[in-house]
Design a protein around this motif. Structure first.
Motif, PDB file in Angstrom:
ATOM      1  N   GLY A  71    -110.433 134.344  12.924  1.00 37.00           N
ATOM      2  CA  GLY A  71    -109.727 134.122  14.173  1.00 37.00           C
ATOM      3  C   GLY A  71    -109.486 132.654  14.420  1.00 37.00           C
ATOM      4  N   ALA A  72    -109.192 131.917  13.345  1.00 38.28           N
ATOM      5  CA  ALA A  72    -109.059 130.460  13.410  1.00 38.28           C
ATOM      6  C   ALA A  72    -107.595 130.029  13.423  1.00 38.28           C
ATOM      7  CB  ALA A  72    -109.774 129.816  12.220  1.00 38.28           C
ATOM      8  N   THR A  73    -107.392 128.767  13.773  1.00 39.98           N
ATOM      9  CA  THR A  73    -106.073 128.151  13.762  1.00 39.98           C
ATOM     10  C   THR A  73    -105.909 127.328  12.490  1.00 39.98           C
ATOM     11  OG1 THR A  73    -105.991 128.013  16.182  1.00 39.98           O
ATOM     12  CG2 THR A  73    -104.562 126.506  14.960  1.00 39.98           C
ATOM     13  N   LEU A  74    -104.754 127.432  11.847  1.00 41.48           N
ATOM     14  CA  LEU A  74    -104.472 126.618  10.665  1.00 41.48           C
ATOM     15  C   LEU A  74    -104.079 125.217  11.126  1.00 41.48           C
ATOM     16  CD1 LEU A  74    -104.050 126.797   7.499  1.00 41.48           C
ATOM     17  CD2 LEU A  74    -101.614 126.928   8.035  1.00 41.48           C
ATOM     18  N   ILE A  75    -104.687 124.188  10.542  1.00 40.86           N
ATOM     19  CA  ILE A  75    -104.346 122.816  10.900  1.00 40.86           C
ATOM     20  C   ILE A  75    -103.950 122.036   9.659  1.00 40.86           C
ATOM     21  CG2 ILE A  75    -106.800 122.108  10.805  1.00 40.86           C
ATOM     22  CD1 ILE A  75    -106.107 120.000  12.952  1.00 40.86           C
ATOM     23  N   ILE A  76    -102.859 121.284   9.746  1.00 36.65           N
ATOM     24  CA  ILE A  76    -102.418 120.408   8.664  1.00 36.65           C
ATOM     25  C   ILE A  76    -102.332 118.990   9.207  1.00 36.65           C
ATOM     26  CG2 ILE A  76    -101.135 122.249   7.526  1.00 36.65           C
ATOM     27  CD1 ILE A  76     -98.579 120.914   8.579  1.00 36.65           C
ATOM     28  N   ALA A  77    -102.295 118.020   8.290  1.00 38.22           N
ATOM     29  CA  ALA A  77    -102.289 116.620   8.707  1.00 38.22           C
ATOM     30  C   ALA A  77    -100.908 116.158   9.163  1.00 38.22           C
ATOM     31  CB  ALA A  77    -102.790 115.733   7.563  1.00 38.22           C
ATOM     32  N   LYS A  78     -99.868 116.478   8.384  1.00 34.94           N
ATOM     33  CA  LYS A  78     -98.537 115.974   8.673  1.00 34.94           C
ATOM     34  C   LYS A  78     -97.525 117.109   8.593  1.00 34.94           C
ATOM     35  CE  LYS A  78     -97.116 112.030   7.087  1.00 34.94           C
ATOM     36  NZ  LYS A  78     -96.935 111.353   8.398  1.00 34.94           N
ATOM     37  N   GLU A  94     -94.887 134.890   8.577  1.00 37.77           N
ATOM     38  CA  GLU A  94     -95.280 136.274   8.328  1.00 37.77           C
ATOM     39  C   GLU A  94     -96.771 136.512   8.520  1.00 37.77           C
ATOM     40  OE1 GLU A  94     -93.992 137.031   4.379  1.00 37.77           O
ATOM     41  OE2 GLU A  94     -91.852 136.843   4.855  1.00 37.77           O
ATOM     42  N   SER A  95     -97.543 135.460   8.727  1.00 37.87           N
ATOM     43  CA  SER A  95     -99.000 135.588   8.688  1.00 37.87           C
ATOM     44  C   SER A  95     -99.636 135.944  10.028  1.00 37.87           C
ATOM     45  CB  SER A  95     -99.611 134.263   8.219  1.00 37.87           C
ATOM     46  OG  SER A  95     -99.435 133.253   9.210  1.00 37.87           O
ATOM     47  N   SER A  96     -98.931 135.750  11.139  1.00 39.09           N
ATOM     48  CA  SER A  96     -99.485 135.946  12.488  1.00 39.09           C
ATOM     49  C   SER A  96    -100.645 134.995  12.766  1.00 39.09           C
ATOM     50  CB  SER A  96     -99.951 137.396  12.679  1.00 39.09           C
ATOM     51  OG  SER A  96     -98.894 138.299  12.500  1.00 39.09           O
ATOM     52  N   VAL A  97    -100.669 133.852  12.096  1.00 34.38           N
ATOM     53  CA  VAL A  97    -101.727 132.864  12.268  1.00 34.38           C
ATOM     54  C   VAL A  97    -101.214 131.719  13.138  1.00 34.38           C
ATOM     55  CG1 VAL A  97    -103.069 131.086  11.062  1.00 34.38           C
ATOM     56  CG2 VAL A  97    -102.948 133.399  10.135  1.00 34.38           C
ATOM     57  N   GLU A  98    -102.029 131.308  14.114  1.00 29.90           N
ATOM     58  CA  GLU A  98    -101.644 130.157  14.938  1.00 29.90           C
ATOM     59  C   GLU A  98    -101.765 128.872  14.114  1.00 29.90           C
ATOM     60  OE1 GLU A  98    -100.199 130.172  17.826  1.00 29.90           O
ATOM     61  OE2 GLU A  98    -100.272 132.350  17.801  1.00 29.90           O
ATOM     62  N   PHE A  99    -101.040 127.845  14.521  1.00 28.59           N
ATOM     63  CA  PHE A  99    -100.849 126.680  13.664  1.00 28.59           C
ATOM     64  C   PHE A  99    -100.745 125.416  14.512  1.00 28.59           C
ATOM     65  CE2 PHE A  99     -97.119 124.054  12.680  1.00 28.59           C
ATOM     66  CZ  PHE A  99     -97.551 123.410  11.541  1.00 28.59           C
ATOM     67  N   THR A 100    -101.295 124.306  13.988  1.00 28.25           N
ATOM     68  CA  THR A 100    -101.124 123.018  14.646  1.00 28.25           C
ATOM     69  C   THR A 100    -101.079 121.921  13.591  1.00 28.25           C
ATOM     70  OG1 THR A 100    -101.918 121.574  16.421  1.00 28.25           O
ATOM     71  CG2 THR A 100    -103.588 122.503  14.947  1.00 28.25           C
ATOM     72  N   ALA A 101    -100.498 120.788  13.955  1.00 25.25           N
ATOM     73  CA  ALA A 101    -100.387 119.644  13.048  1.00 25.25           C
ATOM     74  C   ALA A 101    -100.993 118.420  13.724  1.00 25.25           C
ATOM     75  CB  ALA A 101     -98.925 119.379  12.691  1.00 25.25           C
ATOM     76  N   ALA A 102    -101.798 117.656  12.968  1.00 23.93           N
ATOM     77  CA  ALA A 102    -102.480 116.497  13.536  1.00 23.93           C
ATOM     78  C   ALA A 102    -101.492 115.443  14.033  1.00 23.93           C
ATOM     79  CB  ALA A 102    -103.423 115.889  12.499  1.00 23.93           C
ATOM     80  N   ASP A 103    -100.350 115.291  13.350  1.00 21.48           N
ATOM     81  CA  ASP A 103     -99.391 114.265  13.753  1.00 21.48           C
ATOM     82  C   ASP A 103     -98.397 114.769  14.802  1.00 21.48           C
ATOM     83  OD1 ASP A 103     -98.071 116.013  12.033  1.00 21.48           O
ATOM     84  OD2 ASP A 103     -96.739 114.461  11.248  1.00 21.48           O
ATOM     85  N   PHE A 104     -98.477 116.068  15.138  1.00 25.24           N
ATOM     86  CA  PHE A 104     -97.579 116.652  16.127  1.00 25.24           C
ATOM     87  C   PHE A 104     -98.326 117.802  16.805  1.00 25.24           C
ATOM     88  CE2 PHE A 104     -93.116 118.726  16.749  1.00 25.24           C
ATOM     89  CZ  PHE A 104     -93.219 118.495  18.111  1.00 25.24           C
ATOM     90  N   PRO A 105     -99.311 117.485  17.671  1.00 25.19           N
ATOM     91  CA  PRO A 105    -100.175 118.511  18.258  1.00 25.19           C
ATOM     92  C   PRO A 105     -99.429 119.587  19.036  1.00 25.19           C
ATOM     93  CG  PRO A 105    -101.054 116.313  18.652  1.00 25.19           C
ATOM     94  CD  PRO A 105     -99.678 116.133  18.094  1.00 25.19           C
ATOM     95  N   GLN A 106     -98.225 119.257  19.532  1.00 26.02           N
ATOM     96  CA  GLN A 106     -97.466 120.248  20.298  1.00 26.02           C
ATOM     97  C   GLN A 106     -96.853 121.323  19.403  1.00 26.02           C
ATOM     98  OE1 GLN A 106     -96.966 116.929  20.478  1.00 26.02           O
ATOM     99  NE2 GLN A 106     -98.011 116.509  22.421  1.00 26.02           N
ATOM    100  N   ALA A 107     -96.848 121.078  18.083  1.00 28.31           N
ATOM    101  CA  ALA A 107     -96.242 122.037  17.155  1.00 28.31           C
ATOM    102  C   ALA A 107     -97.121 123.277  17.050  1.00 28.31           C
ATOM    103  CB  ALA A 107     -96.068 121.401  15.786  1.00 28.31           C
ATOM    104  N   ASN A 108     -96.491 124.425  16.907  1.00 33.38           N
ATOM    105  CA  ASN A 108     -97.199 125.687  16.709  1.00 33.38           C
ATOM    106  C   ASN A 108     -96.259 126.653  15.987  1.00 33.38           C
ATOM    107  OD1 ASN A 108     -95.379 126.532  18.701  1.00 33.38           O
ATOM    108  ND2 ASN A 108     -96.860 126.169  20.324  1.00 33.38           N
ATOM    109  N   ARG A 109     -96.592 127.930  15.996  1.00 28.73           N
ATOM    110  CA  ARG A 109     -95.749 128.886  15.282  1.00 28.73           C
ATOM    111  C   ARG A 109     -94.348 128.948  15.886  1.00 28.73           C
ATOM    112  NH1 ARG A 109     -96.844 133.935  15.362  1.00 28.73           N
ATOM    113  NH2 ARG A 109     -96.021 134.424  13.307  1.00 28.73           N
ATOM    114  N   LEU A 110     -94.227 128.633  17.185  1.00 24.28           N
ATOM    115  CA  LEU A 110     -92.904 128.619  17.799  1.00 24.28           C
ATOM    116  C   LEU A 110     -92.058 127.492  17.212  1.00 24.28           C
ATOM    117  CD1 LEU A 110     -93.776 129.274  21.551  1.00 24.28           C
ATOM    118  CD2 LEU A 110     -92.805 130.873  19.903  1.00 24.28           C
ATOM    119  N   THR A 111     -92.710 126.369  16.935  1.00 25.36           N
ATOM    120  CA  THR A 111     -91.996 125.255  16.331  1.00 25.36           C
ATOM    121  C   THR A 111     -91.444 125.647  14.969  1.00 25.36           C
ATOM    122  OG1 THR A 111     -93.587 123.791  17.404  1.00 25.36           O
ATOM    123  CG2 THR A 111     -92.176 122.815  15.730  1.00 25.36           C
ATOM    124  N   VAL A 112     -92.236 126.415  14.239  1.00 23.94           N
ATOM    125  CA  VAL A 112     -91.802 126.839  12.914  1.00 23.94           C
ATOM    126  C   VAL A 112     -90.550 127.705  13.011  1.00 23.94           C
ATOM    127  CG1 VAL A 112     -92.475 128.121  10.852  1.00 23.94           C
ATOM    128  CG2 VAL A 112     -94.133 126.687  12.013  1.00 23.94           C
TER     129      VAL A 112
END
Length: 224
Positions: A71-78, A94-112
């Protein structure tokens, strides 16, 4: 401040970079800086070593599996390193996994989803051209129209599709969990002990609760 569980996904372009840590340490530092403070847990760090010609992302699949399992969030650096990668975007959407980026914290699956805007725009253009062609055909006197008397069949197909989607998610989660459960069983753990160990590891059930022996049995039966 960061809250909850995270799985970090790092990508380096060549095996040499993977061995030397070139670029990797910078990504790790960016993730740790982003997570600094708050109440968070870094469940795992996954490193993908790839060339520019590869389209498969086995380590990304592993990271997404870990996210679903914990039940974790995927985090990437850039975000810019992966935003233009079609394989990354399609797998994430397709994964239904929540997502965030260290250089753009506002980004998430909606951003994708925004990153897929060009493809969506093209689909809309095709639809517009189709409507224009139908309008022209109607103006020429051609009879148009669908089968409006088939509502019940259409409804039933929609219900069946909904059930299939829910079943597909359950199957995927069972496939994620089964290897962990079987590994514990191979070590001599009973169903009750497997449930207890999953709870200790902080791996939630599909509904976010604690595991029981019955639930472990159902998951294993689902993948058998």
């Amino acid at each position: 401040m960061a809250q909850g569980k995270f799985v970090a996904y790092y990508r380096v372009s060549t095996a040499r970079q993977g061995q030397s840590g070139l670029g990797l340490e910078a990504q790790q530092e960016a993730v740790r800086t982003h997570l600094n403070g708050g109440s968070w847990q870094l469940v795992a760090e996954v490193v993908e070593v790839e060339s520019g010609k590869r389209n498969d992302r086995p380590k990304l699949a592993e990271a997404l599996r870990l996210c679903r399992m914990h039940g974790a969030t995927l985090i990437i650096a850039k975000l810019d390193r992966l935003a233009r990668n079609v394989a990354f975007i399609s797998n994430l959407m397709e994964s239904s996994v929540e997502f965030t980026a260290a250089d753009f914290p506002q980004a998430n699956r909606l951003t994708v989803h925004i990153l897929a805007a060009v493809a969506e725009h093209e689909a809309q253009m095709i639809s517009a051209r189709t409507k224009a062609a139908l309008a022209a055909a109607k103006a020429r006197g051609r009879k148009l129209g669908g089968d409006r008397g088939n509502f019940l069949n259409v409804r039933d197909r929609g219900n069946a599709a909904s059930v299939a989607v829910r079943g597909g998610k359950a199957d995927r989660r069972a496939a994620d969990l089964a290897p962990v459960m079987r590994e514990l069983q191979a070590g001599g753990a009973s169903l009750r002990q497997v449930a207890a160990k999953l709870n200790v590891r902080g791996i939630p059930t599909a509904r976010g609760g604690a595991w029981s022996a019955v639930q472990v049995k159902r998951v294993l039966e689902r993948v058998t």
